[in-house]
Design an enzyme around this catalytic site. Structure first.
Site, PDB file in Angstrom:
ATOM      1  N   ASP A 133      61.344  30.113  56.315  1.00 27.59           N
ATOM      2  CA  ASP A 133      61.416  30.316  55.001  1.00 27.59           C
ATOM      3  C   ASP A 133      62.217  32.033  54.908  1.00 27.59           C
ATOM      4  O   ASP A 133      61.633  32.438  54.376  1.00 27.59           O
ATOM      5  CB  ASP A 133      59.709  30.690  54.511  1.00 27.59           C
ATOM      6  CG  ASP A 133      60.419  30.858  52.895  1.00 27.59           C
ATOM      7  OD1 ASP A 133      61.907  30.260  52.470  1.00 27.59           O
ATOM      8  OD2 ASP A 133      59.541  31.304  52.269  1.00 27.59           O
ATOM      9  N   CYS A 196      55.250   9.087  44.634  1.00 27.56           N
ATOM     10  CA  CYS A 196      54.620   9.498  43.110  1.00 27.56           C
ATOM     11  C   CYS A 196      54.873   8.320  42.361  1.00 27.56           C
ATOM     12  O   CYS A 196      53.560   8.424  40.935  1.00 27.56           O
ATOM     13  CB  CYS A 196      55.605  10.524  42.295  1.00 27.56           C
ATOM     14  SG  CYS A 196      55.699  12.055  44.050  1.00 27.56           S
ATOM     15  N   CYS A 202      52.921  16.586  37.027  1.00 24.62           N
ATOM     16  CA  CYS A 202      53.459  18.231  37.115  1.00 24.62           C
ATOM     17  C   CYS A 202      54.398  18.119  36.532  1.00 24.62           C
ATOM     18  O   CYS A 202      54.507  19.726  35.795  1.00 24.62           O
ATOM     19  CB  CYS A 202      54.468  18.292  38.812  1.00 24.62           C
ATOM     20  SG  CYS A 202      54.969  16.397  39.063  1.00 24.62           S
ATOM     21  N   CYS A 222      60.570  29.158  36.134  1.00 23.50           N
ATOM     22  CA  CYS A 222      59.866  28.672  36.717  1.00 23.50           C
ATOM     23  C   CYS A 222      58.991  30.328  36.737  1.00 23.50           C
ATOM     24  O   CYS A 222      59.725  31.098  36.678  1.00 23.50           O
ATOM     25  CB  CYS A 222      60.554  28.283  38.329  1.00 23.50           C
ATOM     26  SG  CYS A 222      59.230  28.691  39.220  1.00 23.50           S
TER      27      CYS A 222
END
Length: 384
Positions: A133, A196, A202, A222
């Site tokens: 990351d 999904c 979500c 977010c």
């Protein structure tokens, strides 16, 4: 006779990685078109480093000339969360934050993996690059191609074995390794939300509407972005939606039905810090720089810095009705950082606590803080 791929996979599993999968590097990286659309729409907020590295994200060969394989590695961080039952108000931490910083703890596994590749393939350290990351790699898209999981409507990588709880790391190498298949042909053809079904939990659960469409995250809205990456004032219209999330947010992951398959993390590449969840809001709001340095040593929270944590704690105190935090919030209206003062003023106004408003405002000169004194604001009872 070719190299034994499964022997390498087993070796890397032994270093603490829960998932080891391989993808072929050919043409543009998977997810390149979606990245371009996302950046063009400005949904990366002020994370300019993503835009600066976009060309390398699209083509790993700009990072490592001659790259032929992407090795995708996953570290499970699932399991039960610690709780505090003594009645004191606390914030909710993103699950990953209740460990020492994974950038640091996963790296030794990557170093060992690199050495294993050298001996396995007869190459040198110049023939691979590894990242956890930290580099210009579209980890989620490569993980989807390699069959680690699939990209859900929450824009997260979802594993059928570990749910939403995987740290991803990547090793790009010039060594050619036979690729693994995606989890299904449907995922390869329709990579976002394929498995999904009709579920939209979500999308429906996000309190700040940060998922405007399946598989697309608008970082500007977010909670994770606002409480971690945003280094300044959190927009007033988003603060109530942050709720009790003091650092990061797992809401869109927590509600995912695939988590029924989640497993408890093993400890190999993780260093759990469950004691972080024991900090009360009052304790956090009264942290000194020295206390912060000691209490959060080695964790990802250190990168937020104390001023960011104080800002977040002010918002959580207001949202949770933690009136016992009033004295600490009054003290923070005199903090050296204008950003902290602004959020402390907002929290006090929401909580409708007694405060020496006239004298506090008379001492203030920063326009950002003065704006919080003067802005129209519904009391918490009306917001609820």
């Amino acid at each position: 006779m070719g190299l034994d791929r499964e022997a390498l996979r087993a070796r890397l599993h032994g270093f603490g990685f829960d998932v080891v999968r391989f993808a072929a590097v050919a043409g543009d990286a998977p997810g390149s078109d979606a990245l371009d659309d996302w950046l063009e729409a400005g949904r990366h907020a002020d994370m300019a480093w993503i835009e600066r590295g976009a060309a390398k994200r699209r083509d790993p060969r700009q990072v490592l000339d001659g790259a032929r394989t992407m090795i995708m590695l996953g570290v499970n961080y699932g399991g039960d969360l610690p709780s505090r039952d003594d009645g004191q108000s606390t914030g909710v931490w993103a699950r990953y934050a209740l460990n020492n910083d994974y950038h640091d703890t996963v790296k030794p596994g990557l170093v060992a993996a690199g050495r294993a590749i050298e001996s396995w393939a007869g190459v040198t350290s110049r023939d691979y690059r590894y990242y956890v990351d930290t580099g210009p790699v579209l980890e989620r898209s490569w993980a989807t191609r390699a069959g680690v999981g699939f990209t859900g409507k929450n824009a997260m990588l979802i594993s059928r074995e570990f749910g939403n709880w995987l740290f991803l790391a990547a090793i790009m190498t010039r060594v050619e390794i036979a690729p693994d298949a995606p989890v299904s042909a449907r995922v390869e053809a329709e990579p976002v939300g394929t498995l999904c079904g009709n579920c939209t939990r979500c999308l429906d659960a996000c309190p700040t509407n940060a998922l405007p469409e399946p598989g697309v995250l608008d970082a500007r809205r977010c909670i994770s972005y606002q409480t971690i990456e945003n280094k300044g004032i959190i927009p007033r219209e988003l603060r109530t939606g942050i709720g009790d999330r003091i650092y990061g947010c797992d809401i869109c992951a927590e509600v995912c039905p695939w988590n029924r398959f989640a497993q408890t993390a093993r400890s190999g590449l993780l260093e759990a810090r469950p004691e972080l969840a024991q900090f009360s809001l009052s304790e956090i709001l009264r942290l000194t720089p020295e206390g912060f340095a000691v209490g959060f040593k080695g964790t990802a929270v250190k990168r937020l810095k104390l001023r960011g944590l104080l800002r977040n704690a002010c918002i959580v105190a207001a949202n949770t009705g933690a009136r016992e935090c009033g004295p600490a919030l009054v003290d923070l209206t005199r903090h050296a950082e204008a950003m902290v003062r602004a959020h402390a003023v907002w929290a006090l106004r929401v909580l409708q606590t007694d405060a020496p408003w006239a004298s506090l405002r008379a001492m203030e000169v920063d326009p950002l803080v003065l704006a919080e004194y003067d802005a129209p604001l519904e009391p918490r009872s009306a917001q609820a």
